[in-house]
Design a protein around this motif. Structure first.
Motif, PDB file in Angstrom:
ATOM      1  N   GLY A  30       0.797  -1.464   0.172  1.00  0.00           N
ATOM      2  CA  GLY A  30      -0.504  -0.011   0.040  1.00  0.00           C
ATOM      3  C   GLY A  30       0.600   1.085   0.129  1.00  0.00           C
ATOM      4  N   ILE A  31       1.858   1.581  -0.246  1.00  0.00           N
ATOM      5  CA  ILE A  31       2.333   2.847  -0.479  1.00  0.00           C
ATOM      6  C   ILE A  31       2.459   3.315  -1.630  1.00  0.00           C
ATOM      7  CG2 ILE A  31       4.798   1.503  -1.379  1.00  0.00           C
ATOM      8  CD1 ILE A  31       6.411   3.378  -0.223  1.00  0.00           C
ATOM      9  N   ASN A  32       2.367   5.006  -1.304  1.00  0.00           N
ATOM     10  CA  ASN A  32       2.317   5.456  -2.730  1.00  0.00           C
ATOM     11  C   ASN A  32       3.958   6.323  -2.952  1.00  0.00           C
ATOM     12  OD1 ASN A  32       1.534   7.829  -3.528  1.00  0.00           O
ATOM     13  ND2 ASN A  32      -0.202   8.960  -2.331  1.00  0.00           N
ATOM     14  N   LEU A  33       4.081   5.874  -3.598  1.00  0.00           N
ATOM     15  CA  LEU A  33       5.137   6.957  -4.667  1.00  0.00           C
ATOM     16  C   LEU A  33       5.041   7.783  -5.575  1.00  0.00           C
ATOM     17  CD1 LEU A  33       7.817   3.504  -4.722  1.00  0.00           C
ATOM     18  CD2 LEU A  33       7.917   5.502  -2.875  1.00  0.00           C
ATOM     19  N   TYR A  34       3.681   7.969  -5.307  1.00  0.00           N
ATOM     20  CA  TYR A  34       3.630   9.212  -7.255  1.00  0.00           C
ATOM     21  C   TYR A  34       4.766  10.341  -7.026  1.00  0.00           C
ATOM     22  CZ  TYR A  34       1.117  12.515  -9.405  1.00  0.00           C
ATOM     23  OH  TYR A  34       0.623  13.579 -10.792  1.00  0.00           O
ATOM     24  N   ASN A  35       5.444   9.875  -8.353  1.00  0.00           N
ATOM     25  CA  ASN A  35       5.969  11.103  -8.246  1.00  0.00           C
ATOM     26  C   ASN A  35       6.918  11.336  -8.077  1.00  0.00           C
ATOM     27  OD1 ASN A  35       6.365  13.362 -10.551  1.00  0.00           O
ATOM     28  ND2 ASN A  35       5.290  15.002  -9.462  1.00  0.00           N
ATOM     29  N   ALA A  36       7.300   9.795  -6.927  1.00  0.00           N
ATOM     30  CA  ALA A  36       8.120   9.941  -6.543  1.00  0.00           C
ATOM     31  C   ALA A  36      10.149   9.863  -7.310  1.00  0.00           C
ATOM     32  CB  ALA A  36       8.608   8.596  -5.729  1.00  0.00           C
ATOM     33  N   ASN A  37      10.975   9.759  -6.902  1.00  0.00           N
ATOM     34  CA  ASN A  37      12.795  10.045  -7.402  1.00  0.00           C
ATOM     35  C   ASN A  37      13.128   8.493  -6.935  1.00  0.00           C
ATOM     36  OD1 ASN A  37      14.512   9.756  -9.135  1.00  0.00           O
ATOM     37  ND2 ASN A  37      15.081  12.430  -8.409  1.00  0.00           N
ATOM     38  N   LEU A  38      12.818   7.359  -7.850  1.00  0.00           N
ATOM     39  CA  LEU A  38      13.652   5.804  -7.440  1.00  0.00           C
ATOM     40  C   LEU A  38      15.049   5.772  -8.853  1.00  0.00           C
ATOM     41  CD1 LEU A  38      10.599   4.880  -6.502  1.00  0.00           C
ATOM     42  CD2 LEU A  38      11.473   4.100  -5.588  1.00  0.00           C
ATOM     43  N   GLN A  39      15.180   7.155  -9.034  1.00  0.00           N
ATOM     44  CA  GLN A  39      16.738   6.541  -9.967  1.00  0.00           C
ATOM     45  C   GLN A  39      17.860   6.165  -9.124  1.00  0.00           C
ATOM     46  OE1 GLN A  39      17.270  10.637 -11.995  1.00  0.00           O
ATOM     47  NE2 GLN A  39      18.908   9.454 -13.351  1.00  0.00           N
ATOM     48  N   ASN A  40      18.186   5.003 -10.022  1.00  0.00           N
ATOM     49  CA  ASN A  40      20.028   4.481  -8.956  1.00  0.00           C
ATOM     50  C   ASN A  40      19.419   3.245  -8.049  1.00  0.00           C
ATOM     51  OD1 ASN A  40      21.748   5.309 -11.932  1.00  0.00           O
ATOM     52  ND2 ASN A  40      21.043   6.596 -11.160  1.00  0.00           N
ATOM     53  N   ALA A  41      18.168   3.343  -8.175  1.00  0.00           N
ATOM     54  CA  ALA A  41      17.477   2.855  -6.694  1.00  0.00           C
ATOM     55  C   ALA A  41      17.717   1.117  -6.374  1.00  0.00           C
ATOM     56  CB  ALA A  41      16.351   3.038  -6.026  1.00  0.00           C
ATOM     57  N   LEU A  42      18.502   0.737  -6.028  1.00  0.00           N
ATOM     58  CA  LEU A  42      18.407  -1.496  -5.934  1.00  0.00           C
ATOM     59  C   LEU A  42      17.488  -1.043  -5.287  1.00  0.00           C
ATOM     60  CD1 LEU A  42      22.143  -1.149  -4.581  1.00  0.00           C
ATOM     61  CD2 LEU A  42      22.103  -0.639  -7.093  1.00  0.00           C
ATOM     62  N   ILE A  43      16.480  -2.201  -6.273  1.00  0.00           N
ATOM     63  CA  ILE A  43      14.990  -2.578  -5.735  1.00  0.00           C
ATOM     64  C   ILE A  43      14.694  -4.173  -5.828  1.00  0.00           C
ATOM     65  CG2 ILE A  43      12.688  -2.034  -5.748  1.00  0.00           C
ATOM     66  CD1 ILE A  43      13.332   0.943  -6.446  1.00  0.00           C
ATOM     67  N   GLY A  44      16.155  -4.733  -5.878  1.00  0.00           N
ATOM     68  CA  GLY A  44      16.085  -6.223  -6.753  1.00  0.00           C
ATOM     69  C   GLY A  44      15.453  -6.608  -5.616  1.00  0.00           C
ATOM     70  N   LYS A  45      14.443  -8.182  -6.408  1.00  0.00           N
ATOM     71  CA  LYS A  45      13.937  -8.966  -5.906  1.00  0.00           C
ATOM     72  C   LYS A  45      12.671  -8.548  -4.730  1.00  0.00           C
ATOM     73  CE  LYS A  45      17.850 -12.037  -5.668  1.00  0.00           C
ATOM     74  NZ  LYS A  45      18.459 -12.944  -5.516  1.00  0.00           N
ATOM     75  N   SER A  46      12.416  -7.538  -4.703  1.00  0.00           N
ATOM     76  CA  SER A  46      11.239  -7.195  -3.780  1.00  0.00           C
ATOM     77  C   SER A  46       9.867  -7.357  -3.993  1.00  0.00           C
ATOM     78  CB  SER A  46      11.313  -5.563  -3.777  1.00  0.00           C
ATOM     79  OG  SER A  46      12.523  -5.275  -3.375  1.00  0.00           O
ATOM     80  N   MET A  47       8.579  -6.554  -3.439  1.00  0.00           N
ATOM     81  CA  MET A  47       7.597  -6.825  -4.300  1.00  0.00           C
ATOM     82  C   MET A  47       6.510  -5.713  -3.302  1.00  0.00           C
ATOM     83  SD  MET A  47       4.281 -10.536  -3.593  1.00  0.00           S
ATOM     84  CE  MET A  47       5.187 -11.164  -4.329  1.00  0.00           C
ATOM     85  N   PHE A  48       5.873  -5.181  -4.573  1.00  0.00           N
ATOM     86  CA  PHE A  48       5.085  -3.792  -3.832  1.00  0.00           C
ATOM     87  C   PHE A  48       3.918  -4.134  -4.716  1.00  0.00           C
ATOM     88  CE2 PHE A  48       9.175  -1.930  -5.091  1.00  0.00           C
ATOM     89  CZ  PHE A  48       8.997  -1.097  -4.137  1.00  0.00           C
ATOM     90  N   VAL A  49       3.621  -4.535  -3.473  1.00  0.00           N
ATOM     91  CA  VAL A  49       1.209  -4.837  -3.254  1.00  0.00           C
ATOM     92  C   VAL A  49       0.689  -3.584  -2.930  1.00  0.00           C
ATOM     93  CG1 VAL A  49      -0.266  -6.569  -2.376  1.00  0.00           C
ATOM     94  CG2 VAL A  49       1.957  -6.868  -2.363  1.00  0.00           C
ATOM     95  N   ASN A  50      -0.646  -3.288  -3.911  1.00  0.00           N
ATOM     96  CA  ASN A  50      -1.086  -2.368  -3.886  1.00  0.00           C
ATOM     97  C   ASN A  50      -0.501  -0.617  -4.465  1.00  0.00           C
ATOM     98  OD1 ASN A  50      -3.392  -4.047  -4.173  1.00  0.00           O
ATOM     99  ND2 ASN A  50      -3.718  -4.299  -2.197  1.00  0.00           N
ATOM    100  N   ALA A  51       0.858  -0.776  -4.668  1.00  0.00           N
ATOM    101  CA  ALA A  51       1.361   0.121  -4.371  1.00  0.00           C
ATOM    102  C   ALA A  51       1.506   0.856  -5.672  1.00  0.00           C
ATOM    103  CB  ALA A  51       3.013  -0.301  -4.910  1.00  0.00           C
ATOM    104  N   SER A  52       1.532   2.264  -5.655  1.00  0.00           N
ATOM    105  CA  SER A  52       0.884   3.190  -6.382  1.00  0.00           C
ATOM    106  C   SER A  52       2.349   4.303  -7.269  1.00  0.00           C
ATOM    107  CB  SER A  52      -0.030   4.313  -6.033  1.00  0.00           C
ATOM    108  OG  SER A  52      -0.076   5.959  -7.309  1.00  0.00           O
ATOM    109  N   LEU A  53       2.964   3.755  -8.334  1.00  0.00           N
ATOM    110  CA  LEU A  53       4.171   4.639  -8.581  1.00  0.00           C
ATOM    111  C   LEU A  53       3.961   4.870 -10.375  1.00  0.00           C
ATOM    112  CD1 LEU A  53       5.185   1.613  -8.035  1.00  0.00           C
ATOM    113  CD2 LEU A  53       6.986   2.286  -8.183  1.00  0.00           C
TER     114      LEU A  53
END
Length: 203
Positions: free
Chosen positions: A110-133
């Motif tokens: 349930g995370i809200n990442l609307y217009n967030a900056n994840l440039q060059n972030a390390l997000i491997g092997k993760s799961m986003f459930v009901n997320a807004s990106l």
């Protein structure tokens, strides 16, 4: 400096300077921390549940096992942080800054990442459930083996467009994503701004 009393819950601490302080195990639940400065602070096991962290700065802070559950964190700066063991569920991180941060191996609900900056972030092997990106910047982010489960429609559309763009560059020396789309099943895609990127999946 090590503050003796670490219960800061339900206080108005807008603009407070906590930089480089030892605030391990501190409780900031439901406090107003808008524009607060936590840069370089020791915040292991800190509890920010329900706090307003809009425009707060956490660059280079130690956030191991900290909780940001249900926070309002518009334009928060969490860049260059290890967020692997940080609780982010159901937080509103609209316009949040996550450049070069590490979120590997996490399951986030349930995370809200609307217009967030994840440039060059390390997000491997993760799961986003009901997320807004929606409109988030995933340029050059490492999304290997990452799953977006019940992702918002606009994110799904954007990932597929990025996949198509990667495939169109195949004859120009770029590595294509090898993506494919099967309705109602995971979709392997590539996301980025100007070149080959790691693959993620949609479910």
């Amino acid at each position: 400096m090590r503050p003796g009393n670490k219960n800061f819950s339900e206080l108005d601490l807008q603009g407070a300077d906590f930089s480089s302080l030892d605030l391990s195990d501190a409780v900031f639940s439901n406090s107003n921390l808008e524009s607060a400065n936590f840069e370089g602070a020791e915040l292991s096991n800190a509890d920010f549940e329900g706090a307003d962290l809009s425009k707060a700065k956490f660059r280079d802070a130690n956030l191991e096992d900290a909780s940001f559950r249900h926070v309002r964190a518009i334009n928060i700066d969490l860049s260059q942080n290890d967020l692997t063991n940080v609780e982010l569920n159901h937080g509103n991180f609209t316009l949040g800054q996550f450049e070069y941060s590490e979120l590997n191996g996490k399951t986030i609900f349930g995370i809200n990442l609307y217009n967030a900056n994840l440039q060059n972030a390390l997000i491997g092997k993760s799961m986003f459930v009901n997320a807004s990106l929606v409109d988030s910047n995933l340029c050059e982010a490492d999304l290997r083996q990452t799953t977006f489960y019940k992702a918002d429609t606009l994110l799904r559309r954007r990932l597929l467009i990025a996949r198509a763009a990667a495939e169109s560059r195949r004859g120009q020396g770029h590595r294509a994503s090898g993506a494919r789309y099967v309705p109602n099943k995971p979709v392997r895609v590539g996301i980025g701004c100007s070149g080959p990127v790691a693959a993620g999946s949609l479910a």
